[in-house]
Design a protein around this motif. Structure first.
Motif, PDB file in Angstrom:
ATOM      1  N   SER A 127       0.835  -1.203   0.000  1.00  0.00           N
ATOM      2  CA  SER A 127       0.000   0.000   0.000  1.00  0.00           C
ATOM      3  C   SER A 127       0.872   1.257   0.000  1.00  0.00           C
ATOM      4  CB  SER A 127      -0.920   0.029   1.224  1.00  0.00           C
ATOM      5  OG  SER A 127      -1.775  -1.085   1.201  1.00  0.00           O
ATOM      6  N   PHE A 168       3.930   1.478  -1.108  1.00  0.00           N
ATOM      7  CA  PHE A 168       4.555   1.579  -2.431  1.00  0.00           C
ATOM      8  C   PHE A 168       3.578   2.153  -3.447  1.00  0.00           C
ATOM      9  CE2 PHE A 168       5.349  -0.706  -6.549  1.00  0.00           C
ATOM     10  CZ  PHE A 168       6.416   0.095  -6.946  1.00  0.00           C
ATOM     11  N   MET A 177       1.067   4.093  -3.031  1.00  0.00           N
ATOM     12  CA  MET A 177       0.850   5.527  -2.836  1.00  0.00           C
ATOM     13  C   MET A 177       2.078   6.334  -3.225  1.00  0.00           C
ATOM     14  SD  MET A 177      -1.388   5.556   0.630  1.00  0.00           S
ATOM     15  CE  MET A 177      -2.547   6.881   0.412  1.00  0.00           C
ATOM     16  N   MET A 178       3.259   5.778  -2.978  1.00  0.00           N
ATOM     17  CA  MET A 178       4.479   6.497  -3.358  1.00  0.00           C
ATOM     18  C   MET A 178       4.608   6.611  -4.873  1.00  0.00           C
ATOM     19  SD  MET A 178       7.256   5.140  -0.557  1.00  0.00           S
ATOM     20  CE  MET A 178       8.597   6.268  -1.028  1.00  0.00           C
ATOM     21  N   ARG A 233       2.464   7.398  -6.683  1.00  0.00           N
ATOM     22  CA  ARG A 233       1.630   8.541  -7.086  1.00  0.00           C
ATOM     23  C   ARG A 233       2.254   9.853  -6.630  1.00  0.00           C
ATOM     24  NH1 ARG A 233       0.278   4.684  -9.912  1.00  0.00           N
ATOM     25  NH2 ARG A 233      -1.841   3.854  -9.859  1.00  0.00           N
ATOM     26  N   GLY A 234       3.497   9.775  -6.146  1.00  0.00           N
ATOM     27  CA  GLY A 234       4.202  11.008  -5.807  1.00  0.00           C
ATOM     28  C   GLY A 234       4.198  11.355  -4.335  1.00  0.00           C
ATOM     29  N   LEU A 235       3.480  10.582  -3.520  1.00  0.00           N
ATOM     30  CA  LEU A 235       3.462  10.889  -2.090  1.00  0.00           C
ATOM     31  C   LEU A 235       4.733  10.360  -1.427  1.00  0.00           C
ATOM     32  CD1 LEU A 235      -0.236   9.866  -1.342  1.00  0.00           C
ATOM     33  CD2 LEU A 235       0.654  12.154  -1.823  1.00  0.00           C
ATOM     34  N   THR A 236       5.287  11.132  -0.508  1.00  0.00           N
ATOM     35  CA  THR A 236       6.463  10.649   0.214  1.00  0.00           C
ATOM     36  C   THR A 236       6.039   9.502   1.124  1.00  0.00           C
ATOM     37  OG1 THR A 236       6.093  12.121   2.084  1.00  0.00           O
ATOM     38  CG2 THR A 236       7.476  12.976   0.303  1.00  0.00           C
ATOM     39  N   ARG A 237       7.012   8.759   1.594  1.00  0.00           N
ATOM     40  CA  ARG A 237       6.709   7.655   2.502  1.00  0.00           C
ATOM     41  C   ARG A 237       5.937   8.156   3.726  1.00  0.00           C
ATOM     42  NH1 ARG A 237       8.130   2.534   3.830  1.00  0.00           N
ATOM     43  NH2 ARG A 237       9.272   2.351   1.884  1.00  0.00           N
ATOM     44  N   GLU A 257       4.032  10.801   4.008  1.00  0.00           N
ATOM     45  CA  GLU A 257       2.651  11.160   3.630  1.00  0.00           C
ATOM     46  C   GLU A 257       1.797   9.911   3.445  1.00  0.00           C
ATOM     47  OE1 GLU A 257       3.185  15.338   1.138  1.00  0.00           O
ATOM     48  OE2 GLU A 257       3.721  13.456   0.182  1.00  0.00           O
ATOM     49  N   MET A 287      -1.480   8.988   5.594  1.00  0.00           N
ATOM     50  CA  MET A 287      -2.814   8.790   5.001  1.00  0.00           C
ATOM     51  C   MET A 287      -3.373   7.407   5.319  1.00  0.00           C
ATOM     52  SD  MET A 287      -2.810  10.651   1.270  1.00  0.00           S
ATOM     53  CE  MET A 287      -4.539  11.016   1.103  1.00  0.00           C
ATOM     54  N   ILE A 288      -2.517   6.396   5.230  1.00  0.00           N
ATOM     55  CA  ILE A 288      -3.009   5.033   5.493  1.00  0.00           C
ATOM     56  C   ILE A 288      -3.431   4.907   6.959  1.00  0.00           C
ATOM     57  CG2 ILE A 288      -2.407   2.579   5.530  1.00  0.00           C
ATOM     58  CD1 ILE A 288      -0.385   3.207   3.255  1.00  0.00           C
ATOM     59  N   GLY A 302      -6.579   6.745   7.578  1.00  0.00           N
ATOM     60  CA  GLY A 302      -7.644   5.962   6.952  1.00  0.00           C
ATOM     61  C   GLY A 302      -8.054   4.790   7.825  1.00  0.00           C
ATOM     62  N   ASP A 348       8.475   7.868  -5.070  1.00  0.00           N
ATOM     63  CA  ASP A 348       7.736   9.135  -5.118  1.00  0.00           C
ATOM     64  C   ASP A 348       8.457  10.152  -5.984  1.00  0.00           C
ATOM     65  OD1 ASP A 348       9.586   8.841  -2.944  1.00  0.00           O
ATOM     66  OD2 ASP A 348       8.932  10.789  -2.169  1.00  0.00           O
ATOM     67  N   ALA A 367       7.774   9.429  -9.550  1.00  0.00           N
ATOM     68  CA  ALA A 367       6.447   9.929  -9.930  1.00  0.00           C
ATOM     69  C   ALA A 367       6.505  11.430 -10.171  1.00  0.00           C
ATOM     70  CB  ALA A 367       5.432   9.606  -8.844  1.00  0.00           C
ATOM     71  N   ALA A 426      -3.526  -1.530  -5.140  1.00  0.00           N
ATOM     72  CA  ALA A 426      -3.760  -1.767  -3.709  1.00  0.00           C
ATOM     73  C   ALA A 426      -5.052  -1.083  -3.265  1.00  0.00           C
ATOM     74  CB  ALA A 426      -2.591  -1.228  -2.891  1.00  0.00           C
ATOM     75  N   ILE A 431      -6.927   0.832  -0.223  1.00  0.00           N
ATOM     76  CA  ILE A 431      -6.567   1.560   0.988  1.00  0.00           C
ATOM     77  C   ILE A 431      -7.845   2.021   1.684  1.00  0.00           C
ATOM     78  CG2 ILE A 431      -5.009   3.300   1.945  1.00  0.00           C
ATOM     79  CD1 ILE A 431      -3.340   2.226  -0.150  1.00  0.00           C
ATOM     80  N   PRO A 432      -8.320   1.265   2.644  1.00  0.00           N
ATOM     81  CA  PRO A 432      -9.559   1.643   3.329  1.00  0.00           C
ATOM     82  C   PRO A 432      -9.389   2.959   4.087  1.00  0.00           C
ATOM     83  CG  PRO A 432      -8.850  -0.586   3.960  1.00  0.00           C
ATOM     84  CD  PRO A 432      -7.737   0.031   3.183  1.00  0.00           C
ATOM     85  N   GLY A 433     -10.446   3.725   4.128  1.00  0.00           N
ATOM     86  CA  GLY A 433     -10.429   4.954   4.925  1.00  0.00           C
ATOM     87  C   GLY A 433      -9.844   6.157   4.204  1.00  0.00           C
ATOM     88  N   VAL A 486       2.589  15.886  -7.193  1.00  0.00           N
ATOM     89  CA  VAL A 486       3.246  15.781  -8.493  1.00  0.00           C
ATOM     90  C   VAL A 486       3.355  17.140  -9.182  1.00  0.00           C
ATOM     91  CG1 VAL A 486       2.895  14.829 -10.802  1.00  0.00           C
ATOM     92  CG2 VAL A 486       2.689  13.351  -8.814  1.00  0.00           C
TER      93      VAL A 486
END
Ligand SMILES: Nc1ncnc2c1ncn2[C@@H]1O[C@H](COP(=O)(O)OP(=O)(O)OP(=O)(O)O)[C@@H](O)[C@H]1O
Ligand SMILES: [Mg+2]
Lengths: 406, 255
Positions: A357, A359, A361-362, A364-368, A370, A374-375, A378, B76, B79, B91, B93-95, B109
């Motif tokens: 998960s 990986f 998100m990363m 998509r440009g998000l840092t580890r 971030e 978010m996870i 969530g 990242d 990207a 993947a 990702i709930p929530g 980005v």
């Protein structure tokens, strides 16, 4: 006299009791005999709570000593938010002095189902507190906010009694805060939900991180009543939090949602117990916990359905997320189901963040950081979802985010 | 600009001690469509994931994006440099709401390039092109999504993030006819849009069907961790008729 400093001697609570004995208002709420009996229960109940968690570090028997330099202060409730005609909001002393309707018959009724060391202590030493009475068929739209702000270097025993008469509904947000650390808070909240009433209670505990806090929250549900507890135990060094639901009425439904997130050296001990004492009743329990740093937590979840209770429907879902190698969460769901025509579900997970998960998100440009934030946020969402008001949910998200970053 | 393109040369990847990719040379040119085909287990996803920065791969060789060394930087940063991967298995990702995820990733980005209202408008347009109901925005990321819904969401992210190079790993698998057409239209629109017309696409697929919606300039065939054949769009049809058997022999000979 009522705010007299406690003498610094081992028999801390006895001297606290002496303070109360000189407080007429408090004694009208609860008699000296009742208080002495409660103090005896406190003394004989094992300190490490009935089943201590593996990582429990604090010797609670030594707590009396540790607290001996705190002054005992009455718990002053500050009310804001929701109003309605005939809605009663006052402290317990005023309630009894004014002979408030619904008070005498309700006081102590729900907490009788929730025996525990710190509930007993609060029963012995209660001063101040809050009485919320929602008369029959009254719907309070806006949440009633009850805020307890503990004074520096004090021990206080906030006791909140909520009585919802037949067909009424209200949302109560109970906050526990303090400007400065070194406070001890032991609170009780009772909810008496009469027939077809609907009470939503949200507890938000954000005490400073060297505070010690115990809360016992107990609800009694009559026919077709709905009670929803949501609790966020975020502050304090040590939090012992217990939620009880005694479902006594046919067709009643309870909901418990709780979140806690010990970080640093914080420790949380959380217990929920739902007793299905009537048939056709429903309960839902959703617990979301995370721990980081050296944070420790233990969750004990009990659901009890006696053999003669038919058509009950209970579920308990409890998920724990470990964010650091030194964090621990013990999770012990316990279902005692004697009836056989009931629906009961329980699921528990303990795990770390999912690498795939992160990986995803990363990419998509998000840092580890971030991605992890978010996870983790969530992960709490299903519990957050049950808290009233978007503003409160956002406040909790921000506090959780702060802890994630810590 | 010198040395544009997604350039892969001599790329070797091993996973848990197994050699999966055995020296891949492949250049994805800006503005062009490359198809990558190959039998199950030949290493297509491994190539895609290695380029995106999957942890736990042992990698040698080189991969650059417009001259930037991809292998030296984290996923990242890849990207943010303009690489996008549409996952074969995204993947869940709930929530985490789709709307806030899209917003956070666009912000990561392309920081601060769109005011919130413009951003919402952009998302709505892209969803419309993909025949996606706006209610998706309120759902949790891939949580409980059907296979086809996940693929559409990958395509929505591609459209919203507007990368320089995108790898689509079997995005067409599991899509119904209408969804496939919608994906084709979304990609077509990106190639017309001034902001993304230079996008270089690497489309991993088992079927020439998607190539009817977006035609490939080059087709690469991977067998057993190697590119064994390259050709024009007609190669995809040859593969569909004849399968990979004759090419497996090529792979065996070149060992
Ligand atoms: N983590 C791993 N550990 C061991 N083997 C792996 C791992 N990941 C991939 N492989 C192996 O690498 C080979 C290539 O896998 P890859 O997923 O890249 O194939 P693919 O070409 O994408 O196949 P498909 O068309 O089925 O998607 C397979 O044999 C697979 O089993
Ligand atoms: Mg694959």
């Amino acid at each position: 006299m009522s705010e007299a400093l406690l003498e610094t001697k081992p028999k801390l609570w006895e001297s606290a009791l002496e303070t109360i004995v000189s407080d007429d208002g408090a004694l009208r709420v609860s008699s000296p005999d009742t208080r002495v009996a409660a103090l005896d229960r406190y003394r004989i109940t094992t300190a490490n709570r009935e089943r201590p968690g593996r990582y429990w570090k604090l010797d609670l028997d030594a707590l009396d000593e540790r607290l001996s330099n705190l002054a005992m202060a009455p718990a002053r409730a500050n009310f804001s938010g929701g109003t309605a005609p005939a809605l009663v909001l006052c402290d317990l002393e005023s309630a009894i002095q004014g002979d408030a309707a619904g008070f005498q018959s309700a006081f102590g009724r729900a907490i009788a189902h929730a025996p525990g060391k710190y509930a007993a202590l609060t029963q012995a030493l209660q001063r101040g507190g809050a009485f919320v009475h929602i008369p029959a068929d009254v719907c309070v739209d806006e949440p009633i906010v009850v805020t307890y702000r503990a004074e520096n270097r004090t021990a206080s025993f906030p006791y909140t009694l909520i009585v919802a008469d037949r067909g009424s509904s209200a949302t109560i947000i109970e906050r526990h805060e303090a400007d400065d650390g070194n406070v001890f808070v032991s609170g009780i909240t009772e909810v008496i939900a009469h027939d077809s009433s609907a009470i939503m209670h949200a507890a938000v505990q954000r005490l400073p991180e060297d505070a010690i806090a115990f809360f016992t929250r107990s609800a009694l549900l009559e026919r077709n009543a709905h009670v929803s507890w949501s609790a966020a135990e975020l502050g304090a060094h040590l939090t012992g939090s217990t939620i009880f639901c005694a479902i006594e009425g046919l067709g009643a439904a309870s909901h418990i949602a709780a979140l806690f997130f010990p970080h640093g050296e914080q420790h949380v001990d959380f217990i929920t117990t739902t007793d299905h004492l009537a048939g056709e009743s429903q309960s839902r329990t959703v617990i979301k916990s995370a721990a980081t740093g050296n944070g420790q937590a233990r969750y004990l979840g009990n659901i009890r359905i006696a053999a003669t209770m038919h058509g009950c429907d209970a579920s308990l879902k409890d998920d724990a997320l470990l964010l650091s190698p030194h964090a621990h969460i013990d999770s012990v769901p316990a279902l005692e189901i004697a009836a056989n025509d009931v629906k009961a579900f329980h699921g528990a997970t303990v795990g770390a963040l999912d690498d795939e998960s992160i990986f995803y998100m990363m990419t998509r440009g998000l840092t580890r950081d971030e991605a992890e934030r978010m996870i983790t946020l969530g992960f709490f969402e299903p519990a957050l979802d049950h808290f009233p008001t978007a503003a409160l949910r956002e406040e909790l998200r921000q506090e959780l985010a702060r802890k994630i970053a810590s | 600009m010198p040395d544009r393109g997604l350039r892969i040369s001599g790329l070797r990847v091993s996973v848990a001690g197994n050699d999966i990719l055995k020296g891949i040379d492949l250049n994805v040119e800006p503005g062009r469509v490359h198809a990558l085909m190959g039998p199950n287990g030949s290493g297509k996803s491994t190539l895609a994931l290695a380029l995106a920065g999957h942890p736990g791969y042992e990698i040698s060789g080189s991969a650059t994006l417009d001259g930037l060394d991809l292998l030296a930087i984290s996923p990242d940063k890849r990207a943010r440099a303009g690489l996008f991967l549409s996952f074969q298995y995204p993947a869940a990702i709930p929530g985490v709401k789709v709307s806030s995820f899209l917003q956070a990733t666009r912000q990561a980005v392309k920081p601060g390039d769109l005011p919130p209202a413009k951003f919402r408008q952009l998302v709505m347009e892209k969803m419309d092109l993909l025949d996606m109901d706006p209610s998706f925005l309120g759902r949790y990321l891939n949580d409980g999504f059907s296979g086809g819904e996940k693929k559409r969401l990958e395509m929505l992210q591609l459209a919203v993030l507007a990368p320089k190079y995108a790898i689509l790993d079997e995005t067409d698998s599991g899509l119904d006819i209408d969804a496939l057409r919608a994906v084709g239209e979304s990609l077509g629109a990106m190639r017309k849009d001034a902001a993304t017309k230079e996008i270089g696409l690497l489309i991993i697929t088992h079927y020439p069907r998607i190539l009817q919606h977006i035609s490939a300039d080059v087709v690469h065939i991977m067998v057993d961790g190697r590119i064994v054949k390259e050709g024009g769009p007609e190669l995809a049809h040859t593969i569909e008729r004849e399968g990979y058997d004759s090419l497996r022999e090529v792979a065996a000979v070149s060992v």
